[in-house]
Motif scaffolding. Sequence first.
Motif, PDB file in Angstrom:
ATOM      1  N   LYS A  99       0.743  -1.104  -0.023  1.00 30.31           N
ATOM      2  CA  LYS A  99       0.155   0.036  -0.109  1.00 30.31           C
ATOM      3  C   LYS A  99       0.838   1.299   0.011  1.00 30.31           C
ATOM      4  O   LYS A  99       1.634   1.389   0.633  1.00 30.31           O
ATOM      5  CB  LYS A  99      -0.896  -0.042   1.215  1.00 30.31           C
ATOM      6  CG  LYS A  99      -2.193  -0.643   0.852  1.00 30.31           C
ATOM      7  CD  LYS A  99      -3.058  -0.607   2.375  1.00 30.31           C
ATOM      8  CE  LYS A  99      -3.720   0.945   2.427  1.00 30.31           C
ATOM      9  NZ  LYS A  99      -4.594   1.032   3.692  1.00 30.31           N
ATOM     10  N   ASP A 100       0.653   2.117  -0.996  1.00 31.35           N
ATOM     11  CA  ASP A 100       1.316   3.220  -0.956  1.00 31.35           C
ATOM     12  C   ASP A 100       1.029   4.363   0.217  1.00 31.35           C
ATOM     13  O   ASP A 100      -0.150   4.546   0.490  1.00 31.35           O
ATOM     14  CB  ASP A 100       1.066   4.147  -2.306  1.00 31.35           C
ATOM     15  CG  ASP A 100       1.702   3.334  -3.556  1.00 31.35           C
ATOM     16  OD1 ASP A 100       2.487   2.517  -3.381  1.00 31.35           O
ATOM     17  OD2 ASP A 100       1.395   3.758  -4.556  1.00 31.35           O
ATOM     18  N   ILE A 101       2.139   4.887   0.886  1.00 29.52           N
ATOM     19  CA  ILE A 101       1.722   5.713   1.913  1.00 29.52           C
ATOM     20  C   ILE A 101       2.104   7.374   1.270  1.00 29.52           C
ATOM     21  O   ILE A 101       3.376   7.416   0.832  1.00 29.52           O
ATOM     22  CB  ILE A 101       2.718   5.658   3.026  1.00 29.52           C
ATOM     23  CG1 ILE A 101       2.492   4.127   3.509  1.00 29.52           C
ATOM     24  CG2 ILE A 101       2.445   6.522   4.213  1.00 29.52           C
ATOM     25  CD1 ILE A 101       1.007   3.909   4.073  1.00 29.52           C
ATOM     26  N   THR A 102       1.278   8.194   1.150  1.00 30.94           N
ATOM     27  CA  THR A 102       1.383   9.383   0.585  1.00 30.94           C
ATOM     28  C   THR A 102       1.695  10.654   1.726  1.00 30.94           C
ATOM     29  O   THR A 102       1.383  10.625   3.002  1.00 30.94           O
ATOM     30  CB  THR A 102       0.007   9.967   0.341  1.00 30.94           C
ATOM     31  OG1 THR A 102      -0.373   8.715  -0.723  1.00 30.94           O
ATOM     32  CG2 THR A 102       0.106  11.272  -0.450  1.00 30.94           C
ATOM     33  N   GLY A 103       2.778  11.285   1.419  1.00 33.12           N
ATOM     34  CA  GLY A 103       3.007  12.530   2.163  1.00 33.12           C
ATOM     35  C   GLY A 103       3.792  13.551   1.190  1.00 33.12           C
ATOM     36  O   GLY A 103       3.643  13.505   0.187  1.00 33.12           O
ATOM     37  N   LEU A 104       4.595  14.449   2.238  1.00 32.51           N
ATOM     38  CA  LEU A 104       5.249  15.509   1.367  1.00 32.51           C
ATOM     39  C   LEU A 104       6.516  15.034   0.604  1.00 32.51           C
ATOM     40  O   LEU A 104       7.366  14.272   1.193  1.00 32.51           O
ATOM     41  CB  LEU A 104       5.499  16.533   2.414  1.00 32.51           C
ATOM     42  CG  LEU A 104       4.244  17.372   2.814  1.00 32.51           C
ATOM     43  CD1 LEU A 104       4.846  18.454   4.153  1.00 32.51           C
ATOM     44  CD2 LEU A 104       3.554  17.843   1.884  1.00 32.51           C
ATOM     45  N   VAL A 105       6.974  15.312  -0.633  1.00 34.03           N
ATOM     46  CA  VAL A 105       7.802  15.281  -1.222  1.00 34.03           C
ATOM     47  C   VAL A 105       8.401  16.766  -1.762  1.00 34.03           C
ATOM     48  O   VAL A 105       7.520  17.547  -2.328  1.00 34.03           O
ATOM     49  CB  VAL A 105       7.604  14.417  -2.580  1.00 34.03           C
ATOM     50  CG1 VAL A 105       8.976  14.214  -3.344  1.00 34.03           C
ATOM     51  CG2 VAL A 105       7.185  13.035  -2.177  1.00 34.03           C
ATOM     52  N   PHE A 106       9.783  17.076  -1.650  1.00 32.80           N
ATOM     53  CA  PHE A 106      10.217  18.221  -2.101  1.00 32.80           C
ATOM     54  C   PHE A 106      11.125  18.055  -3.273  1.00 32.80           C
ATOM     55  O   PHE A 106      12.075  16.928  -3.062  1.00 32.80           O
ATOM     56  CB  PHE A 106      11.037  18.922  -0.953  1.00 32.80           C
ATOM     57  CG  PHE A 106      10.191  19.030   0.235  1.00 32.80           C
ATOM     58  CD1 PHE A 106       9.090  20.061   0.156  1.00 32.80           C
ATOM     59  CD2 PHE A 106      10.122  18.352   1.388  1.00 32.80           C
ATOM     60  CE1 PHE A 106       8.343  20.498   1.355  1.00 32.80           C
ATOM     61  CE2 PHE A 106       9.507  18.580   2.547  1.00 32.80           C
ATOM     62  CZ  PHE A 106       8.462  19.588   2.494  1.00 32.80           C
ATOM     63  N   THR A 107      11.382  18.789  -4.230  1.00 31.49           N
ATOM     64  CA  THR A 107      12.085  19.077  -5.305  1.00 31.49           C
ATOM     65  C   THR A 107      12.623  20.155  -5.479  1.00 31.49           C
ATOM     66  O   THR A 107      11.986  21.086  -4.901  1.00 31.49           O
ATOM     67  CB  THR A 107      11.251  18.673  -6.586  1.00 31.49           C
ATOM     68  OG1 THR A 107      10.359  19.538  -6.869  1.00 31.49           O
ATOM     69  CG2 THR A 107      10.756  17.116  -6.614  1.00 31.49           C
ATOM     70  N   ALA A 108      13.776  20.317  -6.147  1.00 37.13           N
ATOM     71  CA  ALA A 108      14.478  21.516  -6.455  1.00 37.13           C
ATOM     72  C   ALA A 108      13.436  22.344  -7.452  1.00 37.13           C
ATOM     73  O   ALA A 108      12.891  22.093  -8.246  1.00 37.13           O
ATOM     74  CB  ALA A 108      15.865  21.275  -7.069  1.00 37.13           C
ATOM     75  N   VAL A 109      13.744  23.832  -7.153  1.00 36.06           N
ATOM     76  CA  VAL A 109      12.909  24.829  -7.658  1.00 36.06           C
ATOM     77  C   VAL A 109      13.784  24.957  -8.991  1.00 36.06           C
ATOM     78  O   VAL A 109      14.962  25.285  -9.240  1.00 36.06           O
ATOM     79  CB  VAL A 109      12.658  26.164  -6.934  1.00 36.06           C
ATOM     80  CG1 VAL A 109      12.046  27.177  -7.889  1.00 36.06           C
ATOM     81  CG2 VAL A 109      11.793  25.700  -5.917  1.00 36.06           C
TER      82      VAL A 109
END
Length: 112
Positions: free
Chosen positions: A102-112
Amino acid sequence: MAMNVEVAKCTKCGKLSYPTHFYCPSCHGTKFEPVPVGGEGRLLTWTRVYALPLDYAQLYVTLGIVELDMGVRATGRLEIAEPKTGARVRTHIGKVREINGKDITGLVFTAV
Ligand SMILES: [Zn+2]
């Protein structure tokens, strides 16, 4: 599957808090409304975690704490090869890990 990560917005003074508190840290109000986390921010600190449980597909995961422009600090997974403290990042909602398929969803950050 669209999901949001939300912060609590005090209905009295508008102060945002994350994670959610019982009392507003600013005016001690107890009524909040959910506001979706998003936008850009600044990477405060980051760390690489190698000792992962078996259900992780990767060897390690990079976690960061970001000071969001919306006024809250949030922890999430960094999708940046060489993170730099102070770098501008953009917030996404994505899969942070998988538990029993099961996929657990949360915050992901990428470079601007
Ligand atoms: Zn308040």
